[in-house]
Design an enzyme around this catalytic site. Sequence first.
Site, PDB file in Angstrom:
ATOM      1  N   ASP A 161      -2.746 -11.752   7.581  1.00  0.00           N
ATOM      2  CA  ASP A 161      -3.697 -11.090   8.475  1.00  0.00           C
ATOM      3  C   ASP A 161      -4.214 -12.071   9.529  1.00  0.00           C
ATOM      4  OD1 ASP A 161      -3.565  -8.776   6.695  1.00  0.00           O
ATOM      5  OD2 ASP A 161      -4.599 -10.121   5.309  1.00  0.00           O
ATOM      6  N   HIS A 189      -7.560  -7.760   1.832  1.00  0.00           N
ATOM      7  CA  HIS A 189      -6.266  -7.547   2.498  1.00  0.00           C
ATOM      8  C   HIS A 189      -5.976  -6.044   2.446  1.00  0.00           C
ATOM      9  CE1 HIS A 189      -2.170  -7.972   3.796  1.00  0.00           C
ATOM     10  NE2 HIS A 189      -1.710  -7.469   2.667  1.00  0.00           N
TER      11      HIS A 189
HETATM   12  P1  NAD Z   1      10.193  -6.248  -3.903  1.00  0.00           P
HETATM   13  O1  NAD Z   1      10.149  -4.944  -4.637  1.00  0.00           O
HETATM   14  O2  NAD Z   1      11.282  -6.509  -2.926  1.00  0.00           O
HETATM   15  O3  NAD Z   1      10.198  -7.443  -4.940  1.00  0.00           O
HETATM   16  C1  NAD Z   1       9.315  -7.507  -5.998  1.00  0.00           C
HETATM   17  C2  NAD Z   1      10.050  -8.193  -7.128  1.00  0.00           C
HETATM   18  O4  NAD Z   1       9.128  -8.408  -8.162  1.00  0.00           O
HETATM   19  C3  NAD Z   1      11.200  -7.345  -7.694  1.00  0.00           C
HETATM   20  O5  NAD Z   1      12.374  -8.125  -7.717  1.00  0.00           O
HETATM   21  C4  NAD Z   1      10.707  -6.987  -9.099  1.00  0.00           C
HETATM   22  O6  NAD Z   1      11.768  -6.921 -10.032  1.00  0.00           O
HETATM   23  C5  NAD Z   1       9.772  -8.147  -9.390  1.00  0.00           C
HETATM   24  N1  NAD Z   1       8.728  -7.863 -10.369  1.00  0.00           N
HETATM   25  C6  NAD Z   1       8.026  -6.726 -10.557  1.00  0.00           C
HETATM   26  N2  NAD Z   1       7.178  -6.864 -11.581  1.00  0.00           N
HETATM   27  C7  NAD Z   1       7.318  -8.132 -12.029  1.00  0.00           C
HETATM   28  C8  NAD Z   1       6.726  -8.861 -13.070  1.00  0.00           C
HETATM   29  N3  NAD Z   1       5.808  -8.319 -13.874  1.00  0.00           N
HETATM   30  N4  NAD Z   1       7.108 -10.140 -13.250  1.00  0.00           N
HETATM   31  C9  NAD Z   1       8.049 -10.702 -12.462  1.00  0.00           C
HETATM   32  N5  NAD Z   1       8.670 -10.044 -11.470  1.00  0.00           N
HETATM   33  C10 NAD Z   1       8.300  -8.775 -11.261  1.00  0.00           C
HETATM   34  O7  NAD Z   1       8.748  -6.410  -3.219  1.00  0.00           O
HETATM   35  P2  NAD Z   1       8.319  -7.462  -2.088  1.00  0.00           P
HETATM   36  O8  NAD Z   1       8.565  -6.846  -0.771  1.00  0.00           O
HETATM   37  O9  NAD Z   1       8.877  -8.801  -2.398  1.00  0.00           O
HETATM   38  O10 NAD Z   1       6.733  -7.441  -2.288  1.00  0.00           O
HETATM   39  C11 NAD Z   1       6.130  -7.970  -3.442  1.00  0.00           C
HETATM   40  C12 NAD Z   1       4.638  -7.681  -3.421  1.00  0.00           C
HETATM   41  O11 NAD Z   1       4.016  -8.378  -2.341  1.00  0.00           O
HETATM   42  C13 NAD Z   1       4.280  -6.207  -3.213  1.00  0.00           C
HETATM   43  O12 NAD Z   1       3.190  -5.868  -4.043  1.00  0.00           O
HETATM   44  C14 NAD Z   1       3.865  -6.155  -1.765  1.00  0.00           C
HETATM   45  O13 NAD Z   1       3.017  -5.064  -1.488  1.00  0.00           O
HETATM   46  C15 NAD Z   1       3.159  -7.472  -1.643  1.00  0.00           C
HETATM   47  N6  NAD Z   1       2.936  -7.996  -0.290  1.00  0.00           N
HETATM   48  C16 NAD Z   1       1.743  -8.615  -0.055  1.00  0.00           C
HETATM   49  C17 NAD Z   1       1.479  -9.156   1.195  1.00  0.00           C
HETATM   50  C18 NAD Z   1       0.161  -9.839   1.483  1.00  0.00           C
HETATM   51  O14 NAD Z   1      -0.099 -10.162   2.652  1.00  0.00           O
HETATM   52  N7  NAD Z   1      -0.686 -10.103   0.504  1.00  0.00           N
HETATM   53  C19 NAD Z   1       2.439  -9.055   2.203  1.00  0.00           C
HETATM   54  C20 NAD Z   1       3.640  -8.415   1.930  1.00  0.00           C
HETATM   55  C21 NAD Z   1       3.879  -7.877   0.674  1.00  0.00           C
HETATM   56  C1  LMR Z   2       1.476  -6.303   4.555  1.00  0.00           C
HETATM   57  O1  LMR Z   2       0.329  -6.438   4.975  1.00  0.00           O
HETATM   58  O2  LMR Z   2       2.468  -6.305   5.301  1.00  0.00           O
HETATM   59  C2  LMR Z   2       1.689  -6.165   3.065  1.00  0.00           C
HETATM   60  O3  LMR Z   2       0.479  -6.145   2.385  1.00  0.00           O
HETATM   61  C3  LMR Z   2       2.539  -5.009   2.701  1.00  0.00           C
HETATM   62  C4  LMR Z   2       1.817  -3.706   2.871  1.00  0.00           C
HETATM   63  O4  LMR Z   2       1.858  -2.884   1.945  1.00  0.00           O
HETATM   64  O5  LMR Z   2       1.212  -3.504   3.923  1.00  0.00           O
END
Ligand code: NAD
Ligand code: LMR
Length: 327
Positions: A161, A189
Site C-alpha cells: 500500500d 490492509h
Molecule cells: P496462491 O493461491 O497462489 O498461493 C498460496 C499458496 O499457499 C498455495 O500454494 C497453497 O497451497 C499454499 N498454502 C495454503 N495454505 C497453506 C498452509 N496452511 N501452509 C502452507 N502453505 C499453504 O496465493 P498468492 O497469490 O501467493 O497469495 C497468498 C496470500 O497472500 C493470499 O492470502 C493473498 O490474498 C495474500 N496477499 C497479500 C498481500 C498484502 O499486501 N498483504 C498482497 C497480495 C496477496
Molecule cells: C493486494 O492488495 O493486492 C492483495 O491484498 C490481494 C488482494 O486481495 O487485494
Amino acid sequence: MKTPVRVAVTGAAGQIGYALLFRIASGEMLGKDQPVILQMLELPMEKAQAALKGVMMELEDCAFPLLAGMVGTDDPKVAFKDADYALLVGAMPRGPGMERKDLLLKNAEIFTVQGKALNDVASRNVKVLVVGNPANTNAYIAMKSAPSLKAANFTAMLRLDHNRALSQLANKANVAVADIKKMVVWGNHSPTMYPDYRFATVGGASLKDKINDADWNANTFIPVVGKRGAAIIEARGLSSAASAANAAIDHMRDWALGTNGEWVTMGVPSDGSYGIPEGVMYGVPVTCANGEYTRVEGLPVDEFSRAAMDKTLAELEEERSGVAHLL
Ligand code: NAD
Ligand code: LMR
C-alpha cells in the site's frame, strides 16, 4: 562470508512464493553478503508438494552462491525450526467480488497453527511478516498464538500500500518516486486504510503544498490506493503477486538492514500511541536501524485524519472480535 540465516517461507509454491524465493536466494532481501537457508512450507496435498519440489529444482538450477541450503516440507515445525525470518504467505487469496476480510475464517486457523509452531521452534528473535490476507488480523492471530516470542516481532504487510501510494503521488506531482519521503499508510490492509501524504516531502519541500487538492486526495488518491488490490484482480483475474513479493522484500530488507532514517510503513502491534489501543496490528510510519523498528512519534492528527484512522481501527476491532473464539 557471514553465517547463514534461516528464512522460512509459507505458501512457497504459490504465486507470491514463486516471485519471492528467487529474490531472497539472490541476496536482495538480506544483502549480497548474507547466505540463506530457505525453509519452505506447503500444504501436504500431492499437487502442492509436487509444485514445491519443482520450485526447489529451479532454485537449485540457479546455483545461487548465497543459497546455503533448502528444506521443503508440509510440517510447520520443520519449516520454522530455528527460523530467523518467517514470511507467512500461504493462505487463500480472494477472487473477484470478495473483500479480504471474507477470507478471515478460511485463513485464520492457518495462523493459530503457525503461530504455535513458531512459538515452539523458531529462533527467539524471529522476525515475522504476515502477507496472507487479511494480513493485519492474521498477524494478530499469529502473535497471540506465540506468547513466548516478542509480540513486537510480529508484523503485517502494509508496504504494498505504501509503494502504491508513492507511485500514485509521483504520477500526480510529476516527480520521481525515489524523491518522495515521509509517506504513511495508517491502519488495515483493506479499503479502509488511510494513505496519508500530509508529511510527505519531495526534494525537502512539502508535497501536499505542491499537490494542494483536497478533492483529489479524498475522492481519487485514497480510494485508488485502497482499492488497488481489487483493480489488479479485476485486470489479471488473479491477485497481485510480483508487486506483493517485492513489497515483502522491501519490508524485510528495511527491517533487517535499516532505512537510514527514511520512513516506511509497517503493520505492527500498537503501543497505544495515536489513539490506537495497545496490541492492535495497525499500519504506522517507522524507521528501522540495527534490526529494530521505531515508530515515528508525535505526528499531528487533524480531524479528517482522526476520522480515517478511527474507521480503519473499527474494522480491525471487528475482525479481531470475529476471531476471538480462536485465541
Ligand atoms: P496462491 O493461491 O497462489 O498461493 C498460496 C499458496 O499457499 C498455495 O500454494 C497453497 O497451497 C499454499 N498454502 C495454503 N495454505 C497453506 C498452509 N496452511 N501452509 C502452507 N502453505 C499453504 O496465493 P498468492 O497469490 O501467493 O497469495 C497468498 C496470500 O497472500 C493470499 O492470502 C493473498 O490474498 C495474500 N496477499 C497479500 C498481500 C498484502 O499486501 N498483504 C498482497 C497480495 C496477496
Ligand atoms: C493486494 O492488495 O493486492 C492483495 O491484498 C490481494 C488482494 O486481495 O487485494
